[in-house]
Design a protein around this motif. Sequence first.
Motif, PDB file in Angstrom:
ATOM      1  N   THR A  47       0.839  -1.196   0.000  1.00 20.73           N
ATOM      2  CA  THR A  47       0.000   0.000   0.000  1.00 20.73           C
ATOM      3  C   THR A  47       0.875   1.247   0.000  1.00 20.73           C
ATOM      4  O   THR A  47       0.635   2.203  -0.743  1.00 20.73           O
ATOM      5  CB  THR A  47      -0.907   0.021   1.243  1.00 20.73           C
ATOM      6  N   MET A  48       1.907   1.214   0.828  1.00 22.00           N
ATOM      7  CA  MET A  48       2.778   2.374   0.930  1.00 22.00           C
ATOM      8  C   MET A  48       3.544   2.611  -0.380  1.00 22.00           C
ATOM      9  O   MET A  48       3.694   3.741  -0.829  1.00 22.00           O
ATOM     10  CB  MET A  48       3.750   2.140   2.068  1.00 22.00           C
ATOM     11  N   ILE A  49       4.014   1.536  -0.986  1.00 25.25           N
ATOM     12  CA  ILE A  49       4.779   1.681  -2.234  1.00 25.25           C
ATOM     13  C   ILE A  49       3.881   2.168  -3.369  1.00 25.25           C
ATOM     14  O   ILE A  49       4.263   3.060  -4.140  1.00 25.25           O
ATOM     15  CB  ILE A  49       5.425   0.324  -2.626  1.00 25.25           C
ATOM     16  N   VAL A  50       2.687   1.599  -3.468  1.00 20.06           N
ATOM     17  CA  VAL A  50       1.759   2.025  -4.526  1.00 20.06           C
ATOM     18  C   VAL A  50       1.451   3.510  -4.376  1.00 20.06           C
ATOM     19  O   VAL A  50       1.418   4.267  -5.348  1.00 20.06           O
ATOM     20  CB  VAL A  50       0.463   1.184  -4.482  1.00 20.06           C
ATOM     21  N   ARG A  51       1.213   3.928  -3.125  1.00 17.47           N
ATOM     22  CA  ARG A  51       0.984   5.334  -2.814  1.00 17.47           C
ATOM     23  C   ARG A  51       2.153   6.203  -3.308  1.00 17.47           C
ATOM     24  O   ARG A  51       1.982   7.189  -4.004  1.00 17.47           O
ATOM     25  CB  ARG A  51       0.887   5.427  -1.279  1.00 17.47           C
ATOM     26  N   ALA A  52       3.362   5.813  -2.928  1.00 17.76           N
ATOM     27  CA  ALA A  52       4.545   6.598  -3.282  1.00 17.76           C
ATOM     28  C   ALA A  52       4.742   6.623  -4.798  1.00 17.76           C
ATOM     29  O   ALA A  52       5.165   7.628  -5.367  1.00 17.76           O
ATOM     30  CB  ALA A  52       5.786   6.032  -2.595  1.00 17.76           C
ATOM     31  N   MET A  53       4.400   5.514  -5.460  1.00 20.24           N
ATOM     32  CA  MET A  53       4.543   5.480  -6.916  1.00 20.24           C
ATOM     33  C   MET A  53       3.525   6.401  -7.577  1.00 20.24           C
ATOM     34  O   MET A  53       3.825   7.064  -8.565  1.00 20.24           O
ATOM     35  CB  MET A  53       4.389   4.057  -7.432  1.00 20.24           C
ATOM     36  N   ALA A  54       2.319   6.443  -7.027  1.00 20.08           N
ATOM     37  CA  ALA A  54       1.287   7.329  -7.590  1.00 20.08           C
ATOM     38  C   ALA A  54       1.746   8.776  -7.483  1.00 20.08           C
ATOM     39  O   ALA A  54       1.414   9.604  -8.316  1.00 20.08           O
ATOM     40  CB  ALA A  54      -0.036   7.130  -6.873  1.00 20.08           C
ATOM     41  N   LEU A  55       2.506   9.085  -6.458  1.00 20.62           N
ATOM     42  CA  LEU A  55       3.025  10.444  -6.280  1.00 20.62           C
ATOM     43  C   LEU A  55       4.392  10.624  -6.934  1.00 20.62           C
ATOM     44  O   LEU A  55       5.076  11.608  -6.690  1.00 20.62           O
ATOM     45  CB  LEU A  55       3.103  10.780  -4.787  1.00 20.62           C
ATOM     46  N   ASP A  56       4.798   9.647  -7.750  1.00 18.84           N
ATOM     47  CA  ASP A  56       6.071   9.741  -8.479  1.00 18.84           C
ATOM     48  C   ASP A  56       7.284   9.843  -7.562  1.00 18.84           C
ATOM     49  O   ASP A  56       8.286  10.438  -7.933  1.00 18.84           O
ATOM     50  CB  ASP A  56       6.083  10.978  -9.394  1.00 18.84           C
ATOM     51  N   GLN A  57       7.186   9.287  -6.355  1.00 26.93           N
ATOM     52  CA  GLN A  57       8.310   9.444  -5.434  1.00 26.93           C
ATOM     53  C   GLN A  57       9.305   8.299  -5.510  1.00 26.93           C
ATOM     54  O   GLN A  57      10.334   8.319  -4.854  1.00 26.93           O
ATOM     55  CB  GLN A  57       7.806   9.566  -3.991  1.00 26.93           C
ATOM     56  N   VAL A  58       8.966   7.277  -6.271  1.00 27.04           N
ATOM     57  CA  VAL A  58       9.862   6.140  -6.363  1.00 27.04           C
ATOM     58  C   VAL A  58      10.575   6.179  -7.704  1.00 27.04           C
ATOM     59  O   VAL A  58       9.946   6.246  -8.746  1.00 27.04           O
ATOM     60  CB  VAL A  58       9.075   4.822  -6.236  1.00 27.04           C
ATOM     61  N   SER A  59      11.888   6.191  -7.664  1.00 27.33           N
ATOM     62  CA  SER A  59      12.643   6.162  -8.911  1.00 27.33           C
ATOM     63  C   SER A  59      13.679   5.058  -8.795  1.00 27.33           C
ATOM     64  O   SER A  59      13.907   4.507  -7.722  1.00 27.33           O
ATOM     65  CB  SER A  59      13.325   7.507  -9.132  1.00 27.33           C
ATOM     66  N   THR A  60      14.299   4.721  -9.909  1.00 31.05           N
ATOM     67  CA  THR A  60      15.271   3.637  -9.865  1.00 31.05           C
ATOM     68  C   THR A  60      16.395   3.957  -8.884  1.00 31.05           C
ATOM     69  O   THR A  60      16.965   3.066  -8.284  1.00 31.05           O
ATOM     70  CB  THR A  60      15.867   3.398 -11.266  1.00 31.05           C
ATOM     71  N   GLY A  61      16.675   5.253  -8.708  1.00 29.72           N
ATOM     72  CA  GLY A  61      17.764   5.655  -7.830  1.00 29.72           C
ATOM     73  C   GLY A  61      17.566   5.255  -6.385  1.00 29.72           C
ATOM     74  O   GLY A  61      18.533   5.051  -5.651  1.00 29.72           O
ATOM     75  N   ASN A  62      16.304   5.166  -5.951  1.00 26.56           N
ATOM     76  CA  ASN A  62      16.115   4.918  -4.529  1.00 26.56           C
ATOM     77  C   ASN A  62      15.497   3.558  -4.195  1.00 26.56           C
ATOM     78  O   ASN A  62      15.168   3.274  -3.064  1.00 26.56           O
ATOM     79  CB  ASN A  62      15.309   6.053  -3.877  1.00 26.56           C
ATOM     80  N   THR A  63      15.334   2.695  -5.219  1.00 27.56           N
ATOM     81  CA  THR A  63      14.705   1.399  -4.991  1.00 27.56           C
ATOM     82  C   THR A  63      15.426   0.565  -3.941  1.00 27.56           C
ATOM     83  O   THR A  63      14.817   0.029  -3.022  1.00 27.56           O
ATOM     84  CB  THR A  63      14.658   0.570  -6.291  1.00 27.56           C
ATOM     85  N   SER A  64      16.751   0.487  -4.097  1.00 27.46           N
ATOM     86  CA  SER A  64      17.479  -0.425  -3.225  1.00 27.46           C
ATOM     87  C   SER A  64      17.433   0.069  -1.780  1.00 27.46           C
ATOM     88  O   SER A  64      17.368  -0.714  -0.835  1.00 27.46           O
ATOM     89  CB  SER A  64      18.933  -0.558  -3.694  1.00 27.46           C
ATOM     90  N   ARG A  65      17.413   1.385  -1.619  1.00 27.95           N
ATOM     91  CA  ARG A  65      17.353   1.936  -0.274  1.00 27.95           C
ATOM     92  C   ARG A  65      16.000   1.623   0.371  1.00 27.95           C
ATOM     93  O   ARG A  65      15.909   1.240   1.535  1.00 27.95           O
ATOM     94  CB  ARG A  65      17.557   3.443  -0.348  1.00 27.95           C
ATOM     95  N   LEU A  66      14.941   1.780  -0.439  1.00 21.62           N
ATOM     96  CA  LEU A  66      13.599   1.454   0.023  1.00 21.62           C
ATOM     97  C   LEU A  66      13.509  -0.001   0.452  1.00 21.62           C
ATOM     98  O   LEU A  66      12.953  -0.340   1.493  1.00 21.62           O
ATOM     99  CB  LEU A  66      12.629   1.635  -1.143  1.00 21.62           C
ATOM    100  N   MET A  67      14.090  -0.838  -0.402  1.00 21.93           N
ATOM    101  CA  MET A  67      14.060  -2.276  -0.145  1.00 21.93           C
ATOM    102  C   MET A  67      14.755  -2.586   1.180  1.00 21.93           C
ATOM    103  O   MET A  67      14.243  -3.350   1.993  1.00 21.93           O
ATOM    104  CB  MET A  67      14.776  -2.968  -1.308  1.00 21.93           C
ATOM    105  N   ARG A  68      15.931  -1.986   1.391  1.00 19.39           N
ATOM    106  CA  ARG A  68      16.659  -2.228   2.643  1.00 19.39           C
ATOM    107  C   ARG A  68      15.822  -1.834   3.839  1.00 19.39           C
ATOM    108  O   ARG A  68      15.757  -2.529   4.846  1.00 19.39           O
ATOM    109  CB  ARG A  68      17.979  -1.440   2.649  1.00 19.39           C
TER     110      ARG A  68
END
Lengths: 480, 480
Positions: free
Chosen positions: B367-388
């Motif tokens: 839910t949180m990731i889908v939300r952040a993606m809808a707001l364009d806050q997730v980019s390839t640059g920060n995926t691994s950090r999010l995952m950690r």
Amino acid sequence: MTEVEVKKTQESLQDRLAQVVELLHRQRVVEDLTHRQEGPHSDRVGNLVHRQNLVELQRKLDDLHSADVAYILEALPLEERLTVWQLVQADRDGDILLEVSDSVRETLIADMDDHELLAAAKEMDADELADLAPELPRDVVHELMEALDGQQRERVRSALSYDEEQVGALMDFEMVTIREDVSLEVVLRYLRRLKELPGHTDKLFVVDYDGVLKGVLPIKRLLVNDPEKQVAEVMASDPVSFHPDENGYDAAQAFERYDLISAPVVDKNGKLIGRLTIDEMVDLIREESESEVLSMAGLREEEDIFASVWKSLRNRWAWLAVNLITAFVASRVIGLFEGSIEKLVALAALMPIVAGIGGNSGNQTITMIVRAMALDQVSTGNTSRLMRKELAVSLINGVVWGGVIGVVAYLLYGSWSLGVVMTAAMTLNLLLAALMGVLIPMTLARLGRDPAMGASVMITAVTDSGGFFIFLGLATIFLL
Amino acid sequence: MTEVEVKKTQESLQDRLAQVVELLHRQRVVEDLTHRQEGPHSDRVGNLVHRQNLVELQRKLDDLHSADVAYILEALPLEERLTVWQLVQADRDGDILLEVSDSVRETLIADMDDHELLAAAKEMDADELADLAPELPRDVVHELMEALDGQQRERVRSALSYDEEQVGALMDFEMVTIREDVSLEVVLRYLRRLKELPGHTDKLFVVDYDGVLKGVLPIKRLLVNDPEKQVAEVMASDPVSFHPDENGYDAAQAFERYDLISAPVVDKNGKLIGRLTIDEMVDLIREESESEVLSMAGLREEEDIFASVWKSLRNRWAWLAVNLITAFVASRVIGLFEGSIEKLVALAALMPIVAGIGGNSGNQTITMIVRAMALDQVSTGNTSRLMRKELAVSLINGVVWGGVIGVVAYLLYGSWSLGVVMTAAMTLNLLLAALMGVLIPMTLARLGRDPAMGASVMITAVTDSGGFFIFLGLATIFLL
């Protein structure tokens, strides 16, 4: 605050974010290098590149609208976020603080000293100050209030006296008021003397000498009517207005329904005390649907995606704990039937199907009901009809899909009676899911709670425990 | 269409709905009575009361804003909805059709004959016609197009040539255009001659002789500047503008971000072809978050809460079927370990806890990731950090809550090793949930799909099958 002219760039926001990230990474590489090669020469080169990068980044940021800088800050992990934040020109701090989400704002404020905070806050309007005040250190707020004039201080106090979601906390004070007994010509001249109009001024507020709202003069009418006419002839005399203690979400729905841009807020005696504008309402509409999504999934509030692990845990623990208890209950339901499972181990493999489909179907129902309730479409008059419809949908799903699964169970385990029990259990659990999918949000609403609150966790709890009980119970009675 | 003056009533919408329902019920009671007592006298009395009720209802409806009538229609079951619809004055049909949701509109249109539809549609603007056209009978559309003048027909065609979600389908054509080489005084006189300005006119569009957009003149500036000044001196020369093939959701975000009321739409050559307004954007923002909620729960589209059972089934079947397959897979995973369960039946009771907590935690993450993606806050640059971060949260949750459940399992079944297996399985399943909660929406997005699509169903599938496999596998290795 000050009006910023928005210019269109051809780059999308994503592109601009990528550029900033790129610059930040180059920056970090340079820092790593200067760290590793500690000779005096390489250090100077490093410093130079370092500074060049920062200058380029700063130039990029200066070109961006405050809302775009806010977006970039939200999308960056804490450390990089603060690097960017320090590069932002001090006179934009206030604008940007007002744009970022609450959780990100907290991280930015924590990085500023009192002096910077005071400077940023001093340019704000009363309503903006009130938005920010609860998150500022107490002595900063104190000093700010001291610096305000009497009227402003009164406005901040009044805004702070309302709930975050009440109209009184959402309104601003930038109104242009006129009298009804002057001509449009006089109004036009008056506006020209103001030099600047507040944002979102689509209407002027007509008040009498006591400040009581008599009507509104839409700018459109001001422009197309004969300047000789009196305001009273042209104004709309019974406009939509709000009270400061009304719920902001209701106001937002009214804005949406009636396509409003701004609307007056009046007190009990009809005195004009502020106005609402569409931009605040849009934020509220967005927030409302967000909080619905989040609370259905059992998250307490919006999460800064780069929040610390500890903060994330606090946001998620409440519902996880609830889920733990419900899962434990489901487990004890199964425990009741351990004897049956020992005799027929196929039951263990089949029972999650009954529970799972029930959960999925229940989630569909509850999502639809919560949606309809948010739009005020569910009333006591139509509850029973809604219930009948959901039960009918579940009955058909149960017979059809339960039938399919029943046949599969027969093929797998070669027992017709097992298949029949499976079909019956699926149907009953789907009916239970429909019943609870309607009742849970309605009961929460009647208790004055948010109907979306943990809806997903609760419906799953019911369909799990219920599904296990129905299936294992039927199996124990008819198969053993 | 025509501008309706919105008046504030003290009754809430809920109250007004209740009144309509009340009148409709009284109506039905009367009909029942006249039906039962078939004497000629009672019939006449019945008819009289009948007519009185309808007159009162009609009066109520006439007082309401079209948007409010639309709301009431949406909240009524089909039969009552059509009774109310027939009472609405014919000249308001068009307005109301444009306000109701798609699914409700379908039911209303089905109730109208061609003649009524033509009458309702004839008062619409080109962009409104284009909105409605796909749902009208083919010959009605044909006749409507015939009746339009060349420019209007061209506009309808152009709007229909775009996707529902593209700017070209969302824009309207009600623009006030001016030249840059005239004085503000001339502009003011020109506006006065227009008699009425289109809704949401907060700026005038400045174009050259070829229709190319040169800038915009905000009404605010028109009002506060010296009328002797030229338009070119005062206008904003590089405004935010959109292209007809841009995504409407991006435009809506720009409106939200930059607090826009209206914005020009230009073609590839910079020619002004239409404008976007905030009211359309607000609808889009609302729709977007709705469709996110719905698709996460596995519903295809917004449902008329009184949709027929058959329609509801179609809306929900796709994901239920998917869920059936995933539940079957989970069941087969358990089937693999039937031998282990036979030996230690406690496993059957404990395994749903592992799966359930995993599902809950996975839903929070997704839910949180889908939300952040809808707001364009997730980019390839920060995926691994999010995952950690998500993995860290899961690890802690696993150790803490898994530990609690491990102790409970020990207390229940008196086996330390069972408790340890339980804790380990919980931790691993939570890690799996975090991993997939990040990867599922990102993969969907990379495949060009909606990241929210059935997110909840998919994450639950993974945590169910995964949870059973991990727990039963560990138990088989270490306990038997």
